[in-house]
Design a protein around this motif. Structure first.
Motif, short mmCIF file in Angstrom:
data_model
loop_
_atom_site.label_atom_id
_atom_site.label_comp_id
_atom_site.label_asym_id
_atom_site.label_seq_id
_atom_site.Cartn_x
_atom_site.Cartn_y
_atom_site.Cartn_z
N ARG A 285 0.83 -1.22 0.00
CA ARG A 285 0.00 0.00 0.00
C ARG A 285 0.86 1.26 0.00
O ARG A 285 0.56 2.24 -0.69
CB ARG A 285 -0.91 0.00 1.24
CG ARG A 285 -1.84 1.21 1.35
CD ARG A 285 -2.53 1.21 2.71
NE ARG A 285 -3.40 0.06 2.88
CZ ARG A 285 -4.69 0.04 2.55
NH1 ARG A 285 -5.26 1.11 2.02
NH2 ARG A 285 -5.42 -1.04 2.78
N ASN A 286 1.95 1.24 0.78
CA ASN A 286 2.79 2.43 0.94
C ASN A 286 4.00 2.46 0.00
O ASN A 286 4.85 3.34 0.14
CB ASN A 286 3.25 2.52 2.39
CG ASN A 286 2.09 2.77 3.34
OD1 ASN A 286 1.37 3.74 3.21
ND2 ASN A 286 1.89 1.85 4.28
N GLY A 287 4.06 1.53 -0.92
CA GLY A 287 5.12 1.55 -1.91
C GLY A 287 6.48 1.13 -1.41
O GLY A 287 7.50 1.47 -2.02
N HIS A 288 6.52 0.38 -0.31
CA HIS A 288 7.80 -0.09 0.21
C HIS A 288 8.35 -1.24 -0.62
O HIS A 288 9.57 -1.44 -0.67
CB HIS A 288 7.66 -0.52 1.67
CG HIS A 288 7.44 0.61 2.61
ND1 HIS A 288 8.43 1.50 2.94
CD2 HIS A 288 6.34 1.01 3.30
CE1 HIS A 288 7.97 2.40 3.80
NE2 HIS A 288 6.70 2.12 4.03
N ILE A 289 7.47 -2.02 -1.21
CA ILE A 289 7.88 -3.13 -2.07
C ILE A 289 7.11 -3.04 -3.39
O ILE A 289 6.11 -2.34 -3.47
CB ILE A 289 7.64 -4.50 -1.40
CG1 ILE A 289 6.17 -4.65 -0.95
CG2 ILE A 289 8.58 -4.71 -0.25
CD1 ILE A 289 5.87 -6.01 -0.34
N TYR A 290 7.60 -3.75 -4.41
CA TYR A 290 7.03 -3.68 -5.76
C TYR A 290 7.00 -2.24 -6.27
O TYR A 290 6.00 -1.75 -6.81
CB TYR A 290 5.61 -4.28 -5.80
CG TYR A 290 5.59 -5.75 -5.44
CD1 TYR A 290 6.02 -6.70 -6.36
CD2 TYR A 290 5.16 -6.16 -4.18
CE1 TYR A 290 6.02 -8.05 -6.03
CE2 TYR A 290 5.16 -7.51 -3.85
CZ TYR A 290 5.59 -8.45 -4.78
OH TYR A 290 5.59 -9.79 -4.45
N LYS A 291 8.13 -1.55 -6.09
CA LYS A 291 8.21 -0.14 -6.46
C LYS A 291 8.07 0.07 -7.97
O LYS A 291 7.54 1.11 -8.40
CB LYS A 291 9.53 0.46 -5.96
CG LYS A 291 9.62 0.48 -4.43
CD LYS A 291 10.91 1.14 -3.96
CE LYS A 291 10.97 1.17 -2.44
NZ LYS A 291 12.20 1.84 -1.95
N ASP A 292 8.52 -0.91 -8.75
CA ASP A 292 8.37 -0.77 -10.21
C ASP A 292 6.90 -0.85 -10.60
O ASP A 292 6.44 -0.12 -11.49
CB ASP A 292 9.19 -1.83 -10.94
CG ASP A 292 8.91 -3.24 -10.44
OD1 ASP A 292 8.41 -3.38 -9.30
OD2 ASP A 292 9.21 -4.19 -11.18
#
Length: 203
Positions: A184-191
């Motif tokens: 949700r917060n973009g810590h993982i799967y940034k691409d």
């Protein structure tokens, strides 16, 4: 003794003078040492490693003494332990559920390397003997097993936009605790975040 002082603090240790005298002969000191070690049971339940009067030169622990020390320093009693016995079993449960080293480290304020040592039974060996049906799986392999594709990521974003909770997301995709929040917060799967939102992840 130093390890207990470091772990429990000065207030947990009491200092007492057992006998005071300026004219005590060396031979009498040896006998007094043996007397108080026996009286206070300091050999079986204290810090003395001999029965007294012999010093420590050339001293070697017997197998029974080594076993006794091993039991005394098992689990949370070990000064190097960073978690309690109860937390150890909680971590074992998380390992069974497929949590990664980083995820468990975040939950318990540990270094992921320390969690890895627990995972592979290099720490808490005596407690591990009470655990059945556990085979270690490498943490990076768990990440590969649960890796999401972009289609699943889009579905998660739609769930977030519709008001679903992190727990809803984790249950739907069989993710470990905390994964929903990190996605949700973009810590993982940034691409995926950048592709979906058209901007870089803020984290």
């Amino acid at each position: 003794m130093q390890a207990d002082f470091d772990k429990y603090g000065e207030d947990a240790i009491e200092y007492r003078i057992l006998k005071f005298g300026m004219d005590i002969e060396e031979e009498e000191l040896e006998e007094l040492e043996k007397y108080y070690i026996e009286k206070l049971d300091a050999y079986n339940s204290g810090y003395n490693k001999t029965l007294g009067g012999v010093g420590m030169w050339g001293y070697k622990q017997s197998p029974q003494q080594r076993e006794r020390m091993s039991v005394m320093l098992a689990g949370e009693n070990n000064p190097k332990s960073k978690i309690t016995n109860e937390e150890f079993y909680e971590i074992v449960d998380l390992l069974r559920k497929g949590y990664t080293n980083d995820e468990i480290a975040d939950l318990y304020g540990l270094h992921s390397r320390y969690v890895s040592l627990i995972r592979h039974k290099k720490r808490f060996k005596r407690l591990w003997k009470t655990v059945e049906d556990y085979e270690p799986v490498k943490s990076n392999k768990l990440l590969q097993i649960r890796k999401l594709d972009y289609e699943s990521y889009v579905e998660i974003m739609k769930m977030i936009e519709s008001g679903c909770t992190n727990v809803d997301i984790q249950d739907r995709f069989e993710l470990s605790s905390g994964s929903g929040s990190r996605i949700r917060n973009g810590h993982i799967y940034k691409d995926f975040y950048e592709k979906y939102h058209g901007r870089k992840s803020p984290n």
